[in-house]
Scaffold this motif. Sequence first.
Motif, PDB file in Angstrom:
ATOM      1  N   VAL A 110     -26.089 -38.818 -47.064  1.00  0.00           N
ATOM      2  CA  VAL A 110     -27.553 -38.586 -47.054  1.00  0.00           C
ATOM      3  C   VAL A 110     -28.047 -39.590 -45.683  1.00  0.00           C
ATOM      4  N   GLY A 111     -27.392 -40.832 -45.404  1.00  0.00           N
ATOM      5  CA  GLY A 111     -27.743 -41.639 -44.536  1.00  0.00           C
ATOM      6  C   GLY A 111     -27.331 -41.549 -43.188  1.00  0.00           C
ATOM      7  N   SER A 112     -26.218 -40.538 -43.005  1.00  0.00           N
ATOM      8  CA  SER A 112     -25.478 -40.323 -41.948  1.00  0.00           C
ATOM      9  C   SER A 112     -26.425 -39.568 -40.694  1.00  0.00           C
ATOM     10  N   THR A 113     -26.539 -40.394 -39.578  1.00  0.00           N
ATOM     11  CA  THR A 113     -27.513 -39.634 -38.550  1.00  0.00           C
ATOM     12  C   THR A 113     -27.020 -38.414 -38.151  1.00  0.00           C
ATOM     13  N   ALA A 114     -28.002 -37.447 -38.029  1.00  0.00           N
ATOM     14  CA  ALA A 114     -27.664 -36.003 -37.686  1.00  0.00           C
ATOM     15  C   ALA A 114     -26.599 -35.414 -38.517  1.00  0.00           C
ATOM     16  N   PHE A 115     -26.129 -35.704 -39.732  1.00  0.00           N
ATOM     17  CA  PHE A 115     -25.463 -35.079 -40.545  1.00  0.00           C
ATOM     18  C   PHE A 115     -26.043 -33.651 -41.035  1.00  0.00           C
ATOM     19  N   LYS A 116     -24.993 -32.638 -40.851  1.00  0.00           N
ATOM     20  CA  LYS A 116     -25.593 -31.511 -41.251  1.00  0.00           C
ATOM     21  C   LYS A 116     -24.865 -31.006 -42.682  1.00  0.00           C
ATOM     22  N   LYS A 117     -25.426 -30.655 -43.627  1.00  0.00           N
ATOM     23  CA  LYS A 117     -25.071 -30.296 -45.137  1.00  0.00           C
ATOM     24  C   LYS A 117     -24.125 -28.970 -45.046  1.00  0.00           C
ATOM     25  N   SER A 118     -23.242 -28.950 -46.292  1.00  0.00           N
ATOM     26  CA  SER A 118     -22.555 -27.676 -46.271  1.00  0.00           C
ATOM     27  C   SER A 118     -22.636 -27.201 -47.605  1.00  0.00           C
ATOM     28  N   THR A 119     -22.572 -25.848 -47.862  1.00  0.00           N
ATOM     29  CA  THR A 119     -22.451 -25.229 -49.022  1.00  0.00           C
ATOM     30  C   THR A 119     -21.221 -24.497 -49.409  1.00  0.00           C
ATOM     31  N   ALA A 120     -20.604 -24.528 -50.539  1.00  0.00           N
ATOM     32  CA  ALA A 120     -19.511 -23.895 -50.805  1.00  0.00           C
ATOM     33  C   ALA A 120     -19.695 -22.463 -51.159  1.00  0.00           C
ATOM     34  N   GLU A 121     -18.673 -21.664 -50.837  1.00  0.00           N
ATOM     35  CA  GLU A 121     -18.891 -20.071 -50.757  1.00  0.00           C
ATOM     36  C   GLU A 121     -17.779 -19.472 -51.579  1.00  0.00           C
ATOM     37  N   PHE A 122     -18.189 -18.753 -52.447  1.00  0.00           N
ATOM     38  CA  PHE A 122     -17.012 -18.435 -53.338  1.00  0.00           C
ATOM     39  C   PHE A 122     -17.046 -16.739 -53.371  1.00  0.00           C
ATOM     40  N   GLY A 123     -15.971 -16.236 -53.802  1.00  0.00           N
ATOM     41  CA  GLY A 123     -16.105 -14.631 -53.795  1.00  0.00           C
ATOM     42  C   GLY A 123     -15.023 -14.359 -55.279  1.00  0.00           C
ATOM     43  N   ASP A 124     -15.343 -13.007 -55.739  1.00  0.00           N
ATOM     44  CA  ASP A 124     -14.441 -12.613 -57.093  1.00  0.00           C
ATOM     45  C   ASP A 124     -13.228 -12.079 -56.532  1.00  0.00           C
ATOM     46  N   ILE A 125     -12.343 -12.214 -57.788  1.00  0.00           N
ATOM     47  CA  ILE A 125     -10.808 -11.670 -57.536  1.00  0.00           C
ATOM     48  C   ILE A 125     -10.847 -10.528 -58.009  1.00  0.00           C
ATOM     49  N   PHE A 126     -10.593  -9.339 -57.782  1.00  0.00           N
ATOM     50  CA  PHE A 126     -10.679  -8.033 -58.318  1.00  0.00           C
ATOM     51  C   PHE A 126      -9.424  -7.406 -57.895  1.00  0.00           C
ATOM     52  N   VAL A 127      -8.373  -6.924 -58.844  1.00  0.00           N
ATOM     53  CA  VAL A 127      -7.041  -6.270 -58.406  1.00  0.00           C
ATOM     54  C   VAL A 127      -7.053  -4.882 -58.888  1.00  0.00           C
ATOM     55  N   GLY A 128      -8.076  -4.157 -59.251  1.00  0.00           N
ATOM     56  CA  GLY A 128      -8.332  -2.884 -59.480  1.00  0.00           C
ATOM     57  C   GLY A 128      -7.554  -2.666 -60.633  1.00  0.00           C
ATOM     58  N   GLN A 129      -7.450  -3.304 -61.852  1.00  0.00           N
ATOM     59  CA  GLN A 129      -6.897  -2.892 -63.167  1.00  0.00           C
ATOM     60  C   GLN A 129      -7.783  -1.889 -63.704  1.00  0.00           C
ATOM     61  N   SER A 130      -6.976  -1.069 -64.557  1.00  0.00           N
ATOM     62  CA  SER A 130      -7.686   0.224 -65.264  1.00  0.00           C
ATOM     63  C   SER A 130      -8.964  -0.378 -66.220  1.00  0.00           C
ATOM     64  N   ASP A 131      -9.077  -1.516 -66.530  1.00  0.00           N
ATOM     65  CA  ASP A 131      -9.771  -1.985 -67.673  1.00  0.00           C
ATOM     66  C   ASP A 131     -11.329  -2.219 -66.821  1.00  0.00           C
ATOM     67  N   GLY A 132     -11.070  -2.387 -65.476  1.00  0.00           N
ATOM     68  CA  GLY A 132     -12.217  -2.720 -64.535  1.00  0.00           C
ATOM     69  C   GLY A 132     -12.650  -4.240 -64.675  1.00  0.00           C
ATOM     70  N   GLN A 133     -11.732  -5.238 -65.344  1.00  0.00           N
ATOM     71  CA  GLN A 133     -12.048  -6.372 -65.329  1.00  0.00           C
ATOM     72  C   GLN A 133     -11.812  -7.408 -64.229  1.00  0.00           C
ATOM     73  N   GLY A 134     -12.585  -8.190 -63.780  1.00  0.00           N
ATOM     74  CA  GLY A 134     -12.364  -9.274 -62.675  1.00  0.00           C
ATOM     75  C   GLY A 134     -11.062 -10.066 -63.138  1.00  0.00           C
TER      76      GLY A 134
END
Length: 280
Positions: A27-51
């Motif tokens: 927060v005190g670093s000159t010109a630092f640019k913050k980041s945000t974590a990005e996520f995605g769901d895992i789906f392997v196409g099972q018959s019950d439709g569950q992730g």
Amino acid sequence: MSFYISLSGLKGAQADLTTISNNVANVGSTAFKKSTAEFGDIFVGQSDGQGQGVRTLGSQQQFTQGTLETTDKTLDLAITGDGFFTVRTAAGDVAYTRNGSFGMDQNRNVVDSTGANVQVLPTPPNGDGTPTGTSAADLKNLTVPTLKMDHTVSPEVPVSPQVELSSISVNTKGVVAATYADGTTENLGVVAMATFPNQEGLRQLGDAHWTPSGKSGQATYGAGDQGQFGQVRSGMLERSNVDITEELVALIAAQRNFQANAKAIDAANQLTTTITNLRN
């Protein structure tokens, strides 16, 4: 299966906590640019439709403008816009930064906080400051002379009688001008500003420095006060764009997410233990 789903959630929450913690730490670093974590769901196409859980896609840099802080030091420069300062490292590599905390080394070369040379574009010494070239081959180190030079003879030969440097200035275009004791002013160069097709794709080097990647595209150079290059503000520095209140709220949410996934793992473990005991 629920155990492994919750385990992936636990890892995701940990990645989120790591990203937020890094933002708060800088927060005190000159010109630092913050980041945000990005996520995605895992789906392997099972018959019950569950992730099958969550996976971390990476972190996305946020290049929003940080607030400007006045320092009254001429070589402290800030950018209002999307541009980057261009510097050349000791290894000869070109990097880009928003940290305009510049000063001079023992050879009167203008350098940044890491010792990299600030790059300028050429312009006539007595012109309006328009660059005569904007390609990578036109980049050169910015050097502040102590004496006025006789450009009719050589840019390295002082005028006779010698005239000493009085002061330097930088305008919103990034034109660095030297004023001498006889009242004359000459341009030393134009601070090389750079923009990219996709600045979020830049690869971080640390110390608020970046380098191009395949996702960012290559740099386009120019002077300040033009389009996306932004204006150059002398006597100012850009602060970190981290909003500490926002980050603390996100930290609480990430912590709750971590606790919830840990609780789900505990529940899955208890259920497995109960089923095992029933079989026995």
